[in-house]
Design an enzyme around this catalytic site. Structure first.
Site, PDB file in Angstrom:
ATOM      1  N   SER A 125     -22.167  -4.111 -32.159  1.00 57.36           N
ATOM      2  CA  SER A 125     -22.402  -2.704 -31.879  1.00 57.36           C
ATOM      3  C   SER A 125     -22.480  -1.992 -33.217  1.00 57.36           C
ATOM      4  O   SER A 125     -22.084  -2.562 -34.253  1.00 57.36           O
ATOM      5  CB  SER A 125     -21.240  -2.156 -31.039  1.00 57.36           C
ATOM      6  OG  SER A 125     -21.159  -0.754 -31.109  1.00 57.36           O
ATOM      7  N   TYR A 138     -12.194  -0.539 -28.061  1.00 58.71           N
ATOM      8  CA  TYR A 138     -13.580  -1.032 -28.057  1.00 58.71           C
ATOM      9  C   TYR A 138     -14.040  -1.319 -29.482  1.00 58.71           C
ATOM     10  O   TYR A 138     -14.651  -2.356 -29.758  1.00 58.71           O
ATOM     11  CB  TYR A 138     -14.490   0.007 -27.399  1.00 58.71           C
ATOM     12  CG  TYR A 138     -15.947  -0.398 -27.364  1.00 58.71           C
ATOM     13  CD1 TYR A 138     -16.401  -1.339 -26.449  1.00 58.71           C
ATOM     14  CD2 TYR A 138     -16.869   0.176 -28.245  1.00 58.71           C
ATOM     15  CE1 TYR A 138     -17.741  -1.706 -26.405  1.00 58.71           C
ATOM     16  CE2 TYR A 138     -18.206  -0.184 -28.217  1.00 58.71           C
ATOM     17  CZ  TYR A 138     -18.636  -1.124 -27.298  1.00 58.71           C
ATOM     18  OH  TYR A 138     -19.961  -1.489 -27.277  1.00 58.71           O
TER      19      TYR A 138
END
Length: 243
Positions: A125, A138
């Site tokens: 990400s 996360y």
């Protein structure tokens, strides 16, 4: 000889685009996902469960005798700072995002090592590189994916196995829409389209990325055109992390 790919999380979002593109390239693709997929070669699998992962990989080896490519794209999102994150939240995110990737690598690498060849792409990400608010757990999981990509690339380079992480920014997926809807509900925002416009304006290219664009980058890293890229974090974020 037909190439064989294993893709986790291929039932929707970026993973679905990857599966579709690889199949278009005449690659046999096995989709390991907990969510049902109507296409051929779907195997229901909880990636956080190592026994299920091992069973699926052994079934693929029995059927195909090889695994040439692995794309680990299964993952979940969670929003919250440390105080807002319960221990259950923490364990769930780490077990799926990091544990699931580890389980796949652990199961697939011995077969690639035996073949002295293989290409692996892990889905990171933009948060594999930077921090964002309310994203402690996360963010931690995506930094761990970056670490797994780099360390695995070093450890298995001698076996001709190339490992990279593709790190998308804001991409229009069901995960993205779900996050936007949750944010709107939490903050009592009526006009969701306004949130989409604001999100687009945060990107230097002034738009949200598309899953197919991420799939094309992943395909390049798996293809014969990539002979020397390994251990890299490939950003595909419209320039967001360059700011």
């Amino acid at each position: 000889m037909n190439k064989v790919a294993v893709v986790s999380g291929g039932s929707n979002g970026i993973g679905k685009s990857i599966v579709k593109l690889l199949r278009k390239k005449n690659i046999t693709v096995y989709n390991l996902d907990i969510q049902t997929d109507e296409c051929d070669h779907y195997l229901k699998c909880n990636l956080a469960n190592k026994e299920e992962v091992n069973e699926c990989i052994m079934q693929i080896i029995r059927d195909e005798h090889t695994i040439d490519y692995l794309v680990s794209s299964a993952g979940i999102h969670f929003s919250g700072n440390i105080e807002q994150t319960t221990y259950d939240d923490f364990n769930r995110v780490l077990q799926i995002n990091v544990g699931g990737t580890f389980n796949l690598l652990k199961a697939v690498l011995p077969y690639m090592k035996k073949n002295n060849a293989g290409k692996i792409v892990l889905l990171g990400s933009d948060q594999s590189k930077i921090a964002k608010p309310n994203s402690s757990c996360y963010n931690l999981s995506k930094h761990a994916i970056a670490s797994l990509a780099k360390t695995t690339a070093i450890d298995y380079a001698k076996h001709n196995i190339l490992v990279n992480a593709v790190c998308p920014g804001t991409i229009e997926t069901p995960l993205y829409h779900n996050a936007i809807e949750k944010y709107a509900k939490k903050n009592n925002i009526q006009h969701i389209e306004q949130l989409h416009e604001e999100e687009a304006k945060l990107q230097p290219l002034n738009r949200i990325g598309q899953p197919d664009e991420v799939a094309e980058l992943i395909y390049f890293l798996l293809s014969d055109k990539n002979k020397y890229i390994t251990g890299s974090l490939q950003m595909i974020d419209g320039g967001f992390t360059a700011i």
